[in-house]
Design a protein around this motif. Structure first.
Motif, PDB file in Angstrom:
ATOM      1  N   VAL A  67      33.557 -19.695 -16.579  1.00 15.52           N
ATOM      2  CA  VAL A  67      32.701 -20.122 -17.643  1.00 15.52           C
ATOM      3  C   VAL A  67      32.973 -21.480 -17.978  1.00 15.52           C
ATOM      4  N   GLN A  68      32.272 -22.203 -17.219  1.00 17.48           N
ATOM      5  CA  GLN A  68      32.647 -23.802 -17.240  1.00 17.48           C
ATOM      6  C   GLN A  68      32.888 -24.417 -18.468  1.00 17.48           C
ATOM      7  N   SER A  69      34.017 -25.080 -18.615  1.00 17.87           N
ATOM      8  CA  SER A  69      34.467 -25.864 -19.862  1.00 17.87           C
ATOM      9  C   SER A  69      35.195 -25.060 -20.987  1.00 17.87           C
ATOM     10  N   HIS A  70      35.078 -23.755 -20.754  1.00 19.35           N
ATOM     11  CA  HIS A  70      35.795 -22.770 -21.921  1.00 19.35           C
ATOM     12  C   HIS A  70      37.360 -22.583 -21.398  1.00 19.35           C
ATOM     13  N   ALA A  71      38.136 -22.496 -22.489  1.00 17.95           N
ATOM     14  CA  ALA A  71      39.305 -22.177 -22.369  1.00 17.95           C
ATOM     15  C   ALA A  71      39.680 -20.852 -21.727  1.00 17.95           C
ATOM     16  N   VAL A  72      40.839 -21.152 -21.204  1.00 14.96           N
ATOM     17  CA  VAL A  72      41.622 -19.552 -20.164  1.00 14.96           C
ATOM     18  C   VAL A  72      42.888 -19.598 -20.443  1.00 14.96           C
ATOM     19  N   ASP A  73      43.453 -18.719 -20.576  1.00 15.89           N
ATOM     20  CA  ASP A  73      44.942 -18.510 -20.793  1.00 15.89           C
ATOM     21  C   ASP A  73      45.719 -18.821 -19.698  1.00 15.89           C
ATOM     22  N   HIS A  74      45.509 -18.398 -18.345  1.00 14.51           N
ATOM     23  CA  HIS A  74      46.327 -18.734 -17.210  1.00 14.51           C
ATOM     24  C   HIS A  74      45.137 -18.771 -15.828  1.00 14.51           C
TER      25      HIS A  74
END
Length: 215
Positions: free
Chosen positions: A142-149
């Motif tokens: 999901v481009q540009s969205h934050a991710v944990d790892h």
């Protein structure tokens, strides 16, 4: 604010031949085609790289490099995730500017205009022309969205890879293309002593008007 001498003292002289009104095509798309051909011959790896500048509803700007995938008299096209920052900006404010910089040729082109989404079928066609790994990454992210790892992304790609092993990856409904319909196109040619040549085409009532700008 103190200056950094290593930066402030940097200079570059431009030595390319000049750009004259008599050499400019009546149609800016024809002029762009000629310059793009020159860029492809000189630096094919970077010729289609362009800065895409957008702004959100509050006026905050953002710029990033994307790749030009098609251009004609209808406009200039690229592909991305509609959920990305640029996709969100264009939903709020469907105006943008593109800029090409071809350093070896000492040339820039700026293209400003309205942006529209391409039909989903166009996005599907290009999506399935991409390498299989790129399709998986686009579908998983999901481009540009934050991710944990990073491992979270890698796991999504691996899961999709197992699901579509030996099969075509479906193009997500959230992924596709945009077209910028030009209103202004400026051609910049570097010249000696910073006396650069600049010509700007502006569309007025369906016709292109050309004017020279001061550097």
């Amino acid at each position: 604010m103190s200056e950094t001498p290593e930066i402030s003292a940097l200079r570059r002289e431009y030595v390319a031949a000049g750009l004259h009104r008599r050499d400019m095509a009546a149609d800016p798309l024809a002029q762009f085609h000629g310059w793009m051909q020159g860029a492809l011959e000189a630096h094919p790896d970077d010729a289609t790289s362009m800065t895409l500048a957008t702004a959100d509803a509050a006026g905050w700007p953002a710029a990033r490099i994307v790749l030009l995938k098609h251009f004609d008299h209808d406009g200039f096209c690229w592909f991305t995730d509609f959920r990305s920052e640029k996709g969100q900006h264009l939903q709020q404010n469907p105006k943008a500017e593109l800029m090409f910089y071809w350093r070896g040729l000492e040339r820039q082109v700026r293209i400003r205009g309205q942006v529209e989404q391409l039909p989903h079928a166009d996005g599907e066609t290009y999506f399935h022309q991409r390498p299989h790994g790129s399709q998986l990454s686009a579908a998983a992210s999901v481009q540009s969205h934050a991710v944990d790892h990073r491992e979270t992304l890698e796991q999504r790609v691996q899961t999709l890879g197992q699901r579509y092993a030996g099969q075509q990856v479906p193009c997500p409904e959230t992924w596709g293309g945009y077209r910028l319909i030009p209103h202004q196109i400026e051609f910049w040619q570097g010249r000696e002593n910073r006396l650069h040549d600049r010509f700007r085409y502006t569309r007025v009532e369906g016709q292109w008007q050309l004017e020279r700008l001061q550097p």
